[in-house]
Motif scaffolding. Structure first.
Motif, PDB file in Angstrom:
ATOM      1  N   GLY A  28       5.621 -22.147   1.500  1.00  0.00           N
ATOM      2  CA  GLY A  28       6.131 -21.086   2.343  1.00  0.00           C
ATOM      3  C   GLY A  28       7.472 -20.513   1.931  1.00  0.00           C
ATOM      4  N   VAL A  29       7.818 -20.601   0.642  1.00  0.00           N
ATOM      5  CA  VAL A  29       9.097 -20.040   0.189  1.00  0.00           C
ATOM      6  C   VAL A  29       8.909 -18.723  -0.563  1.00  0.00           C
ATOM      7  N   ALA A  30       7.655 -18.337  -0.808  1.00  0.00           N
ATOM      8  CA  ALA A  30       7.402 -17.085  -1.519  1.00  0.00           C
ATOM      9  C   ALA A  30       7.811 -15.923  -0.630  1.00  0.00           C
ATOM     10  N   GLY A  31       8.851 -15.230  -1.033  1.00  0.00           N
ATOM     11  CA  GLY A  31       9.376 -14.119  -0.249  1.00  0.00           C
ATOM     12  C   GLY A  31       9.290 -12.811  -1.002  1.00  0.00           C
ATOM     13  N   ARG A  32      10.267 -11.971  -0.760  1.00  0.00           N
ATOM     14  CA  ARG A  32      10.253 -10.618  -1.308  1.00  0.00           C
ATOM     15  C   ARG A  32      10.224 -10.599  -2.828  1.00  0.00           C
ATOM     16  N   HIS A  33      10.969 -11.479  -3.461  1.00  0.00           N
ATOM     17  CA  HIS A  33      11.056 -11.459  -4.921  1.00  0.00           C
ATOM     18  C   HIS A  33       9.767 -11.959  -5.574  1.00  0.00           C
ATOM     19  N   VAL A  34       9.129 -12.960  -4.971  1.00  0.00           N
ATOM     20  CA  VAL A  34       7.832 -13.402  -5.491  1.00  0.00           C
ATOM     21  C   VAL A  34       6.798 -12.287  -5.335  1.00  0.00           C
ATOM     22  N   ARG A  35       6.827 -11.585  -4.203  1.00  0.00           N
ATOM     23  CA  ARG A  35       5.888 -10.467  -4.019  1.00  0.00           C
ATOM     24  C   ARG A  35       6.123  -9.375  -5.057  1.00  0.00           C
ATOM     25  N   LEU A  36       7.401  -9.093  -5.342  1.00  0.00           N
ATOM     26  CA  LEU A  36       7.704  -8.109  -6.378  1.00  0.00           C
ATOM     27  C   LEU A  36       7.175  -8.568  -7.739  1.00  0.00           C
ATOM     28  N   ALA A  37       7.358  -9.854  -8.045  1.00  0.00           N
ATOM     29  CA  ALA A  37       6.879 -10.389  -9.323  1.00  0.00           C
ATOM     30  C   ALA A  37       5.364 -10.258  -9.439  1.00  0.00           C
ATOM     31  N   LEU A  38       4.653 -10.558  -8.351  1.00  0.00           N
ATOM     32  CA  LEU A  38       3.193 -10.448  -8.370  1.00  0.00           C
ATOM     33  C   LEU A  38       2.760  -8.993  -8.516  1.00  0.00           C
ATOM     34  N   ASP A  39       3.471  -8.076  -7.867  1.00  0.00           N
ATOM     35  CA  ASP A  39       3.144  -6.656  -8.010  1.00  0.00           C
ATOM     36  C   ASP A  39       3.416  -6.174  -9.432  1.00  0.00           C
ATOM     37  N   ILE A  40       4.496  -6.649 -10.031  1.00  0.00           N
ATOM     38  CA  ILE A  40       4.761  -6.309 -11.440  1.00  0.00           C
ATOM     39  C   ILE A  40       3.610  -6.792 -12.305  1.00  0.00           C
ATOM     40  N   GLY A  41       3.168  -8.025 -12.053  1.00  0.00           N
ATOM     41  CA  GLY A  41       2.067  -8.588 -12.824  1.00  0.00           C
ATOM     42  C   GLY A  41       0.779  -7.798 -12.693  1.00  0.00           C
ATOM     43  N   ALA A  42       0.562  -7.174 -11.527  1.00  0.00           N
ATOM     44  CA  ALA A  42      -0.648  -6.381 -11.325  1.00  0.00           C
ATOM     45  C   ALA A  42      -0.535  -4.997 -11.954  1.00  0.00           C
ATOM     46  N   ILE A  43       0.666  -4.430 -11.952  1.00  0.00           N
ATOM     47  CA  ILE A  43       0.855  -3.046 -12.417  1.00  0.00           C
ATOM     48  C   ILE A  43       1.132  -2.965 -13.919  1.00  0.00           C
ATOM     49  N   ALA A  44       1.812  -3.962 -14.474  1.00  0.00           N
ATOM     50  CA  ALA A  44       2.220  -3.903 -15.889  1.00  0.00           C
ATOM     51  C   ALA A  44       1.064  -3.674 -16.858  1.00  0.00           C
ATOM     52  N   PRO A  45      -0.090  -4.362 -16.707  1.00  0.00           N
ATOM     53  CA  PRO A  45      -1.187  -4.102 -17.655  1.00  0.00           C
ATOM     54  C   PRO A  45      -1.678  -2.657 -17.618  1.00  0.00           C
ATOM     55  N   GLU A  46      -1.604  -2.006 -16.444  1.00  0.00           N
ATOM     56  CA  GLU A  46      -2.009  -0.608 -16.358  1.00  0.00           C
ATOM     57  C   GLU A  46      -1.041   0.283 -17.137  1.00  0.00           C
ATOM     58  N   VAL A  47       0.264  -0.013 -17.010  1.00  0.00           N
ATOM     59  CA  VAL A  47       1.274   0.805 -17.694  1.00  0.00           C
ATOM     60  C   VAL A  47       1.216   0.602 -19.197  1.00  0.00           C
ATOM     61  N   TRP A  48       1.065  -0.653 -19.630  1.00  0.00           N
ATOM     62  CA  TRP A  48       1.050  -0.956 -21.070  1.00  0.00           C
ATOM     63  C   TRP A  48      -0.331  -0.741 -21.701  1.00  0.00           C
ATOM     64  N   GLY A  49      -1.351  -0.639 -20.855  1.00  0.00           N
ATOM     65  CA  GLY A  49      -2.695  -0.423 -21.361  1.00  0.00           C
ATOM     66  C   GLY A  49      -3.309  -1.626 -22.040  1.00  0.00           C
ATOM     67  N   LYS A  50      -2.855  -2.818 -21.677  1.00  0.00           N
ATOM     68  CA  LYS A  50      -3.398  -4.051 -22.246  1.00  0.00           C
ATOM     69  C   LYS A  50      -3.011  -5.213 -21.344  1.00  0.00           C
ATOM     70  N   PRO A  51      -3.700  -6.338 -21.464  1.00  0.00           N
ATOM     71  CA  PRO A  51      -3.342  -7.494 -20.642  1.00  0.00           C
ATOM     72  C   PRO A  51      -1.939  -7.997 -20.995  1.00  0.00           C
ATOM     73  N   LEU A  52      -1.179  -8.373 -19.978  1.00  0.00           N
ATOM     74  CA  LEU A  52       0.150  -8.950 -20.168  1.00  0.00           C
ATOM     75  C   LEU A  52       0.237 -10.236 -19.364  1.00  0.00           C
ATOM     76  N   VAL A  53       0.556 -11.325 -20.045  1.00  0.00           N
ATOM     77  CA  VAL A  53       0.643 -12.625 -19.396  1.00  0.00           C
ATOM     78  C   VAL A  53       2.009 -12.777 -18.726  1.00  0.00           C
ATOM     79  N   MET A  54       2.029 -13.129 -17.445  1.00  0.00           N
ATOM     80  CA  MET A  54       3.289 -13.471 -16.804  1.00  0.00           C
ATOM     81  C   MET A  54       3.689 -14.861 -17.273  1.00  0.00           C
ATOM     82  N   ASN A  55       4.840 -14.951 -17.959  1.00  0.00           N
ATOM     83  CA  ASN A  55       5.268 -16.259 -18.435  1.00  0.00           C
ATOM     84  C   ASN A  55       6.165 -16.942 -17.405  1.00  0.00           C
ATOM     85  N   VAL A  56       6.612 -18.133 -17.724  1.00  0.00           N
ATOM     86  CA  VAL A  56       7.314 -18.975 -16.758  1.00  0.00           C
ATOM     87  C   VAL A  56       8.634 -18.378 -16.281  1.00  0.00           C
ATOM     88  N   SER A  57       9.236 -17.502 -17.056  1.00  0.00           N
ATOM     89  CA  SER A  57      10.555 -16.976 -16.705  1.00  0.00           C
ATOM     90  C   SER A  57      10.553 -16.147 -15.429  1.00  0.00           C
TER      91      SER A  57
END
Length: 259
Positions: free
Chosen positions: A169-198
């Motif tokens: 229960g600690v996933a807040g605004r920043h985790v949601r932003l990270a997940l949204d980046i992960g969903a949108i980035a492949p569309e912008v780059w036109g290829k799969p992008l792996v979210m790494n540990v950073s």
């Protein structure tokens, strides 16, 4: 000569006296030693506060997640330095840490900056993300926290961090932003992008109220422990000179003027 703007000559971390040592307003020997673990102590040193249960749990988790990743360049630099100067443990450790920049290990700090930038922009979050990523892509920039030469299609460390953040229960605004980046980035780059540990490291730390400027401290502390392990092994079973020899053999010498 004073260089830079002068500030108040104060520190709030520690003062040593003849009979006691005070750390962040606490007596080191009477209050801290024997009561707090190192993770708690690190949090206290860094922030001036003892951690909550979740802050302690995730600090431990993230330190474990980022500490070790094999014979990466920072480790190679440390081991070869120790091979060249077996008596300089501190020098070899420093050699490894000096290589912990934005390419190796240090991208969590860049991820934190990106998340804060997105957080502070007005508008629909997904629209803001898409526009920001499009700007990065158009300028030829790299998206911090995404891509990995080994872990595909997912980084298992990132998956585990995000799962535990949700579970506890600690996933807040920043985790949601990270997940949204992960969903949108492949569309912008036109290829799969792996979210790494950073990226999850940065997102979880920000959701746990860590200052963005201190996010990089966690990978640095974790990797310090790992480097010390490699240096202990280097003294028992040396491979520093082997790595150096293999590097020399792998690189061709080109005479000036040759093509």
């Amino acid at each position: 000569m004073q260089i830079g703007k002068a500030g108040p000559a104060v520190t709030s971390i520690c003062e040593a006296h003849a009979d006691r040592i005070e750390v962040r307003g606490r007596d080191l020997t009477r209050d801290l030693m024997g009561r707090v673990g190192f993770t708690d102590y690190f949090h206290l040193l860094l922030t001036g506060r003892e951690p909550t249960e979740n802050q302690r749990f995730f600090l431990d988790l993230l330190l474990v997640a980022i500490a070790e990743h094999g014979l990466v360049p920072t480790v190679q630099a440390a081991r070869m330095t120790l091979a060249a100067d077996p008596g300089s443990l501190q020098g070899a450790l420093a050699a490894g840490i000096l290589g912990a920049g934005p390419v190796i290990l240090g991208t969590s700090e860049l991820c934190a900056r990106l998340l804060v930038e997105l957080r502070e922009k007005e508008g629909d979050p997904r629209t803001v993300i898409r526009e920001t990523l499009a700007e990065i892509h158009a300028s030829g920039g790299k998206l911090p926290g995404f891509g990995h030469p080994i872990h595909k299609p997912v980084d298992p460390r990132a998956e585990r961090i995000l799962a535990l953040a949700s579970e506890r229960g600690v996933a807040g605004r920043h985790v949601r932003l990270a997940l949204d980046i992960g969903a949108i980035a492949p569309e912008v780059w036109g290829k799969p992008l792996v979210m790494n540990v950073s990226m999850p490291i940065a997102a979880v730390l920000l959701d746990l109220d860590f200052a963005p400027s201190m996010v990089k401290a966690i990978p640095l502390l974790g990797r310090t422990a790992s480097l010390l392990a490699h240096l202990a092994e280097e003294r028992e079973t040396p491979i520093g000179f082997t790595m150096a020899a293999n590097a020399e053999a792998a690189v061709a010498y080109r005479r000036q003027g040759d093509r």
